[in-house]
Design a protein around this motif. Sequence first.
Motif, mmCIF file in Angstrom:
data_model
loop_
_atom_site.group_PDB
_atom_site.id
_atom_site.type_symbol
_atom_site.label_atom_id
_atom_site.label_comp_id
_atom_site.label_asym_id
_atom_site.label_seq_id
_atom_site.Cartn_x
_atom_site.Cartn_y
_atom_site.Cartn_z
ATOM 1 N N ASP A 229 0.809 -1.234 0.000
ATOM 2 C CA ASP A 229 0.000 0.000 0.000
ATOM 3 C C ASP A 229 0.838 1.278 0.000
ATOM 4 N N HIS A 231 0.541 3.605 -2.419
ATOM 5 C CA HIS A 231 -0.395 4.651 -2.855
ATOM 6 C C HIS A 231 0.335 5.876 -3.429
ATOM 7 N N TYR A 237 4.373 10.896 -0.584
ATOM 8 C CA TYR A 237 4.155 9.454 -0.651
ATOM 9 C C TYR A 237 5.352 8.750 -1.296
ATOM 10 N N ASP A 263 -2.153 -1.909 -4.316
ATOM 11 C CA ASP A 263 -2.230 -0.466 -4.144
ATOM 12 C C ASP A 263 -0.854 0.174 -4.285
ATOM 13 N N HIS A 431 -4.087 -0.803 6.036
ATOM 14 C CA HIS A 431 -3.103 0.215 6.451
ATOM 15 C C HIS A 431 -2.860 0.258 7.959
ATOM 16 N N THR A 432 -3.195 -0.796 8.659
ATOM 17 C CA THR A 432 -2.986 -0.896 10.097
ATOM 18 C C THR A 432 -2.240 -2.196 10.360
ATOM 19 N N ALA A 485 0.466 -2.995 8.135
ATOM 20 C CA ALA A 485 0.377 -1.537 8.049
ATOM 21 C C ALA A 485 0.676 -1.092 6.615
ATOM 22 N N THR A 486 1.461 -0.045 6.425
ATOM 23 C CA THR A 486 1.717 0.485 5.089
ATOM 24 C C THR A 486 3.161 0.938 4.974
ATOM 25 N N LYS A 490 -0.271 6.809 3.945
ATOM 26 C CA LYS A 490 -1.720 6.789 4.173
ATOM 27 C C LYS A 490 -2.041 5.841 5.326
ATOM 28 N N LYS A 491 -2.486 6.370 6.450
ATOM 29 C CA LYS A 491 -2.654 5.574 7.670
ATOM 30 C C LYS A 491 -4.123 5.467 8.085
ATOM 31 N N TYR A 492 -4.491 4.269 8.576
ATOM 32 C CA TYR A 492 -5.764 4.057 9.270
ATOM 33 C C TYR A 492 -5.450 3.672 10.718
ATOM 34 N N GLN A 524 -1.381 1.233 14.922
ATOM 35 C CA GLN A 524 -0.778 2.024 13.867
ATOM 36 C C GLN A 524 0.650 2.393 14.258
#
Length: 571
Positions: A229, A231, A237, A263, A431-432, A485-486, A490-492, A524
């Motif tokens: 991810d 993105h 990014y 992604d 993304h976690t 996670a990522t 871009k984080k959730y 996160q």
Amino acid sequence: MKRIYYIQLIGMVALFAACKHDPVVEPEEPQQQDTTEQYVPKAEWELADSLYTPADYTVPSHTMLKIAISACADNPSEENLAVMRQKIEELVPKTEPYCMVATINGDPKSRMGFCWMTNDSVFDGVVQLVAKENATEADFESGVIEIPATTKRTKAITYGGICSYIVRASGIPKNEKYRYISHKAIAENLTPGCAYSWRVGYEGHWSKIAQFRTEDAEQGEYSFIYMTDSHIMNAEYISKARRCALAAAKTVPEARFCVFPGDFVEDGEQVNSEWEWERWFEEAMKPVIMQMPIVPTDGNHDPSPNLNYTHHFNTDNAFYNSCFIPQYEGVVYDFVYGDALFLVFSMQDYWRVQYSYADPPSSIYLNKISDWFISRTTANPDTKYRISLAHFNLFSGSDHSIDNDPPLFRACMLPTMKLCEVDLALQGHDHTYEVIGPVNPDDCTPILDAISDREEVPVDKNMNATGYKGGTFCTDDGTLYFIGATCGAKKYYPHSRERMEADYNSGKHNVPNYFDLFTGMFGQPEKPSFTKITVKDDCIEFNSYTADNDEGNVTLFNTMRVVRTKPHSVP
């Protein structure tokens, strides 16, 4: 040479401008105003824009100069001018290859896939390999394995698309389109356990030299990298993903490959940005790409009618040729590496029926995926571990947990995960950082007696909502689901027990006591993250890291193990 020529021209312009400013002599009587057009010297960035035209250079390198020129036009600071001068130095002639990548394609003991791009009309291209680690150009003078590429001219591909960053930063119009040549080659009959150096291009026009190592004839312990991810959408990014890739390549230089479950870019879908794909290959993931093969599949931000994924990767295409349902070639494939069977698949096209959109969503595609799982596990009954890789989640604990898709995925795929006794499901999308299960596939409950050695730590609603770290997870009777996670920006954040229960009661998902499935670390990490996964004789070991800066420094934030004590059965 181009730098000297450029400096000389700048100097000539400055000298000519100086000659136009002689001392003023007051006339003895008024003169009629001279209406002759006066010379106005071009600014440095205007001169650069006129000297270095896109027709002469590769699309990726010239676009980066365009961005630098636009920045100078907005703010001609010395810092911006220095960047522009550097981008002039980095211009690449139009005849050179770019976006090169190696991909697992078939038996990793003896085969490797390669793909790269060139500007339109550059059809020449081969991949060259030498059986030597960290080879130099001189090493390619003899003993070279050379494989001609098959080429395909793309249709006109949208370049900036809806990516406001590239349109604003470069001045390239939103509807600008370019054609490319996609080059693909497969090396066969390679030597097991051998380090190879490789490059692509043709005589006088070679890429930089990259590396990979084939699987050993009797493969023992080995490691690979998990990232997901990125993105890619703007400079932030790109920077975060490159930081993560650099840290991963530096921390795990022995990794045999890097899995990436989708992604890659932000603006795929109907109106895409090829610029984002270029930046993934040319900048963000370059440190990893030059060191090892990639094991990709697509995510929900990646599909587009321009087929960018298909043009950029060269993975096994047997599944696509058998049913023609996936939009992309090579998003469903398998391989055995050491003691693990890898089942790489896409859940993107579950709604597609022979390239038409079914409404409501159809399970036809997922049924084909289930059939494929069964056929591949039946064909490879003796591996100790079975590992799946997909972008979408069967289970997740953040914003995507209440999407419409997961109930269908669970209905179709949980019986398959049970029948095929999948030990580990590597996922992306949410993304976690999430450790889920092992999950009993019959009733979606955690198998708690399969967990040992967990460490209890203070609960933090964002960084660790469960208060668990580490742990050993036995997958004899259920699958462990993992989201790392990522690698990007871009984080959730994790949903709380109370929110999950409220979402269940309001019908937003169909998993009762959902929070109980999160049996390990759940939170996160706040920084770009990657995981080193090591397949050992007695376990699969996870070491997860944050990438802390642009020098490749990392922090280890979780270690855990997956074990299996029972042999697999044949479906």
